[in-house]
Design an enzyme around this catalytic site. Sequence first.
Site, PDB file in Angstrom:
ATOM      1  CG  ASP A 243      -1.801   1.213   1.338  1.00  0.00           C
ATOM      2  OD1 ASP A 243      -1.622   2.172   0.568  1.00  0.00           O
ATOM      3  OD2 ASP A 243      -2.695   1.216   2.214  1.00  0.00           O
ATOM      4  CB  VAL A 244       1.958   3.598  -2.671  1.00  0.00           C
ATOM      5  CG1 VAL A 244       2.475   2.536  -3.617  1.00  0.00           C
ATOM      6  CG2 VAL A 244       0.618   4.161  -3.121  1.00  0.00           C
TER       7      VAL A 244
ATOM      8  CE1 TYR B 283      -5.805   9.880 -12.270  1.00  0.00           C
ATOM      9  CE2 TYR B 283      -6.047  11.651 -13.865  1.00  0.00           C
ATOM     10  CZ  TYR B 283      -5.492  10.450 -13.489  1.00  0.00           C
ATOM     11  OH  TYR B 283      -4.611   9.815 -14.333  1.00  0.00           O
TER      12      TYR B 283
ATOM     13  CE  LYS C 117      -1.969  10.112 -11.615  1.00  0.00           C
ATOM     14  NZ  LYS C 117      -0.854   9.152 -11.432  1.00  0.00           N
TER      15      LYS C 117
END
Length: 256
Positions: A56-57, A152, A156
């Site tokens: 799990d990052v 999102y 990003k």
Amino acid sequence: MLRDKVAIVTGAGPGLGRTLARLMAEQGAKVAVAARTASALEVIAAESGALAVPTDVTDAGQVQHLAETVHATFGRIDVLVNAAFPGTHRKNVLDMDPAYLARWREVVDIATYGTLLACRYVAPYMVARGSGSIVNLTSMSSRVGYAGRSDYAAGKAGVHLLSHCLADELGPHGVRVNCVAPGWIASDVLTDWMRTRAADEGVTFEDIHSRDTEAMALRRIATEEDVARAVIFLASDLAQATTGATLDVNGGQQFT
């Protein structure tokens, strides 16, 4: 291009991550893949010979374990590709309830904080060797805002500027940090979305597909392989003088 290099790919589930692992292995790299879903990693490991490390990052302990495991297994880490896809649910800010707000934060954590953690625990091994390449997957959405995609886009965009900061910090140690920014990627998910839009507008799928591609300079939608090849270029020694850069892979969609 990557012969004998050791590469980690985070977010290596179905789709782009899987394609990245396969093509990097074909280029001669020893690949380690990381994602939360162990079953997906097993499929990738079976087809590309990769080392699978469920991770799990967003969990610092798990990311540190990933870096330590890969280094202990191969004795070095040359390439880190951060490709975790946080997803998006397309909701306007006026419609966000408490549950969605929590999900919004989770998306940003996966994209930006997850990338930071991977860099934090992998970069020291690169610095010790005096070389390395980190490639972060951002998105056209990191620089162009679309309604309903603020989660999102924010995640990003964070990766985009984080990469610039890390390029400046790690450059003196011989470590390069770059981004690849895809637009739309040809996939079943994209096809289904186009079919939904066609039904909503009362037109055919071909009408929607033609309209969308005609708005792109190259008149075609990028494939997973197109994006993966851009990553491989930045990861390779062919890009030794490139850092802090973003390579757009969107068929010209962003500027048209």
